[in-house]
Design an enzyme around this catalytic site. Structure first.
Site, mmCIF file in Angstrom:
data_model
loop_
_atom_site.group_PDB
_atom_site.id
_atom_site.type_symbol
_atom_site.label_atom_id
_atom_site.label_comp_id
_atom_site.label_asym_id
_atom_site.label_seq_id
_atom_site.Cartn_x
_atom_site.Cartn_y
_atom_site.Cartn_z
ATOM 1 N N ASN A 13 35.439 38.346 48.900
ATOM 2 C CA ASN A 13 36.691 38.802 49.521
ATOM 3 C C ASN A 13 36.584 40.319 49.684
ATOM 4 O O ASN A 13 36.672 41.053 48.715
ATOM 5 C CB ASN A 13 37.877 38.434 48.613
ATOM 6 C CG ASN A 13 39.173 39.084 49.080
ATOM 7 O OD1 ASN A 13 39.294 39.493 50.232
ATOM 8 N ND2 ASN A 13 40.144 39.185 48.173
ATOM 9 N N LYS A 15 38.595 42.300 51.085
ATOM 10 C CA LYS A 15 39.904 42.986 51.129
ATOM 11 C C LYS A 15 39.928 43.939 52.321
ATOM 12 O O LYS A 15 39.376 43.633 53.367
ATOM 13 C CB LYS A 15 40.184 43.700 49.808
ATOM 14 C CG LYS A 15 39.904 42.821 48.591
ATOM 15 C CD LYS A 15 40.444 43.398 47.326
ATOM 16 C CE LYS A 15 39.941 42.580 46.154
ATOM 17 N NZ LYS A 15 40.768 42.698 44.986
ATOM 18 N N HIS A 100 46.552 34.984 47.785
ATOM 19 C CA HIS A 100 45.782 35.920 46.949
ATOM 20 C C HIS A 100 46.769 36.810 46.197
ATOM 21 O O HIS A 100 47.837 37.155 46.713
ATOM 22 C CB HIS A 100 44.842 36.765 47.812
ATOM 23 C CG HIS A 100 43.945 37.639 46.991
ATOM 24 N ND1 HIS A 100 44.350 38.867 46.526
ATOM 25 C CD2 HIS A 100 42.684 37.447 46.520
ATOM 26 C CE1 HIS A 100 43.364 39.377 45.804
ATOM 27 N NE2 HIS A 100 42.353 38.544 45.793
ATOM 28 N N GLU A 102 47.035 39.870 45.718
ATOM 29 C CA GLU A 102 47.561 41.061 46.416
ATOM 30 C C GLU A 102 48.581 40.676 47.483
ATOM 31 O O GLU A 102 49.513 41.435 47.768
ATOM 32 C CB GLU A 102 46.392 41.864 47.001
ATOM 33 C CG GLU A 102 45.656 42.622 45.897
ATOM 34 C CD GLU A 102 44.139 42.589 46.011
ATOM 35 O OE1 GLU A 102 43.616 42.494 47.131
ATOM 36 O OE2 GLU A 102 43.477 42.645 44.957
ATOM 37 N N GLU A 171 42.707 33.257 39.465
ATOM 38 C CA GLU A 171 42.452 34.695 39.403
ATOM 39 C C GLU A 171 43.563 35.370 38.604
ATOM 40 O O GLU A 171 44.630 35.678 39.154
ATOM 41 C CB GLU A 171 42.440 35.287 40.816
ATOM 42 C CG GLU A 171 41.377 34.726 41.714
ATOM 43 C CD GLU A 171 41.035 35.716 42.814
ATOM 44 O OE1 GLU A 171 39.885 36.166 42.846
ATOM 45 O OE2 GLU A 171 41.918 36.061 43.610
ATOM 46 N N GLY A 177 39.971 43.473 39.972
ATOM 47 C CA GLY A 177 39.710 44.881 40.280
ATOM 48 C C GLY A 177 39.840 45.817 39.091
ATOM 49 O O GLY A 177 39.917 47.032 39.262
ATOM 50 N N SER A 216 36.944 40.522 38.491
ATOM 51 C CA SER A 216 35.887 41.366 37.925
ATOM 52 C C SER A 216 34.594 40.599 37.649
ATOM 53 O O SER A 216 33.917 40.847 36.640
ATOM 54 C CB SER A 216 36.393 42.083 36.660
ATOM 55 O OG SER A 216 37.464 42.954 36.991
ATOM 56 N N GLY A 238 35.282 43.339 44.464
ATOM 57 C CA GLY A 238 34.485 44.566 44.466
ATOM 58 C C GLY A 238 32.982 44.337 44.561
ATOM 59 O O GLY A 238 32.288 45.016 45.335
HETATM 60 C C1 PEP Z 1 39.496 39.322 44.390
HETATM 61 O O1 PEP Z 1 39.699 40.149 45.259
HETATM 62 O O2 PEP Z 1 39.828 38.152 44.588
HETATM 63 C C2 PEP Z 1 38.849 39.748 43.158
HETATM 64 C C3 PEP Z 1 38.640 38.853 42.226
HETATM 65 O O3 PEP Z 1 38.502 41.064 43.042
HETATM 66 P P1 PEP Z 1 37.481 41.703 41.939
HETATM 67 O O4 PEP Z 1 36.257 40.836 41.939
HETATM 68 O O5 PEP Z 1 37.208 43.079 42.450
HETATM 69 O O6 PEP Z 1 38.174 41.671 40.640
#
Ligand code: PEP
Length: 259
Positions: A13, A15, A100, A102, A171, A177, A216, A238
């Site tokens: 993803n 973003k 998601h 966010e 998640e 993040g 993460s 990320g």
């Molecule tokens: C995500 O954007 O769904 C995500 C899990 O981000 P990260 O891997 O950066 O924590």
């Protein structure tokens, strides 16, 4: 447990990251990686790059699945800034993220909105990736299962039949993040809860649905997650923005962690 239906899926993803050249490079790298692994690989780029990413991964019939990061419940209309599921499908996308963290916490998407966007995705022939997860405050208050159940139930309610496709991503918001992933044990508990909740409605779906862990994920921790029987892959933010970190995650094998 890896069954043909639960072939591990590693999804990036992006973003709101990356310019045109980044998107092309990351997509071309993902195309190479998809040829080197038995895992399924998916990318969720920003809307402006969807067309070029679809082309870069090999067009129709490409191994890499490409999807949108969200979609609006309505098929068209006065919704400035929004994108419909039909538009994503028309472009060649096969999937879309629904709810998601966010979208829920920054853009205020409610369970109802997320469920309606999931219904729109199904109607358009897309595979929805229903994202669920609790905040740190909710976990500390002992509400993890209640929150995840609420988010999950709202999405499951729009499935029209056992044949409708579905992927779930667990998640935890506090892990996204932050560099502070859930432990494999925490992921195991949440994933088992999600599978059990799905089984209460549809045992066959529960046996075959893929439940991804997100938050993460890095090359150094992916094996620990994939060793958990109820974890069927990862949703990666990320670490998907650099082929050097995304490739080893995408190629990780289920059940290979030490200990
Ligand atoms: C995500 O954007 O769904 C995500 C899990 O981000 P990260 O891997 O950066 O924590």
């Amino acid at each position: 447990m890896t069954t043909p239906e639960r072939r591990p899926l590693v999804a990036g993803n992006w973003k709101m990251n990356g310019g045109r050249a980044d998107a092309r490079g990351w997509a071309e790298a993902a195309r190479v990686v998809a040829d080197q692994t038995s895992n399924e690989v998916a990318l969720f780029p920003p809307y402006p790059w969807l067309g070029l990413v679809l082309e870069a991964v090999g067009g129709a019939g490409a191994k890499v699945v490409v999807g949108g990061q969200a979609c609006h419940p309505e098929p068209s209309g006065a919704f400035t800034g929004a994108v419909s599921a039909g538009m994503l499908a028309d472009l060649g996308c096969k999937s879309v993220l629904c709810g998601h963290s966010e979208r829920r916490h920054v853009f205020g998407e409610s369970d109802d909105f997320v469920a309606k966007s999931m219904a729109a995705a199904l109607e358009a022939g897309l595979v929805p990736v229903l994202c669920v997860g609790e905040t740190a405050e909710e976990r500390e208050a002992g509400q993890t299962e209640a929150v995840v159940a609420r988010q999950l139930d709202a999405g499951l309610a729009v499935l029209r039949s056992g044949d409708d496709p579905l992927i779930v991503a667990y998640e935890p918001v506090w892990a996204i993040g932050t560099g502070n992933p859930a432990t494999p044990k925490e992921a195991a508990e949440a994933h088992a809860f999600i599978r059990q909740r799905i089984a209460e409605r549809d045992p066959e779906r529960a046996a075959t649905v893929r439940i991804l862990y997100g938050g993460s994920v890095k090359p150094s921790n992916i094996d620990g997650f994939l060793a958990v029987p109820d974890v069927d892959g990862a949703l990666v933010g990320g670490a998907s923005l650099d082929p050097e970190t995304f490739a080893p995650i995408a190629c990780a094998k289920a059940g290979t962690a030490d200990g």
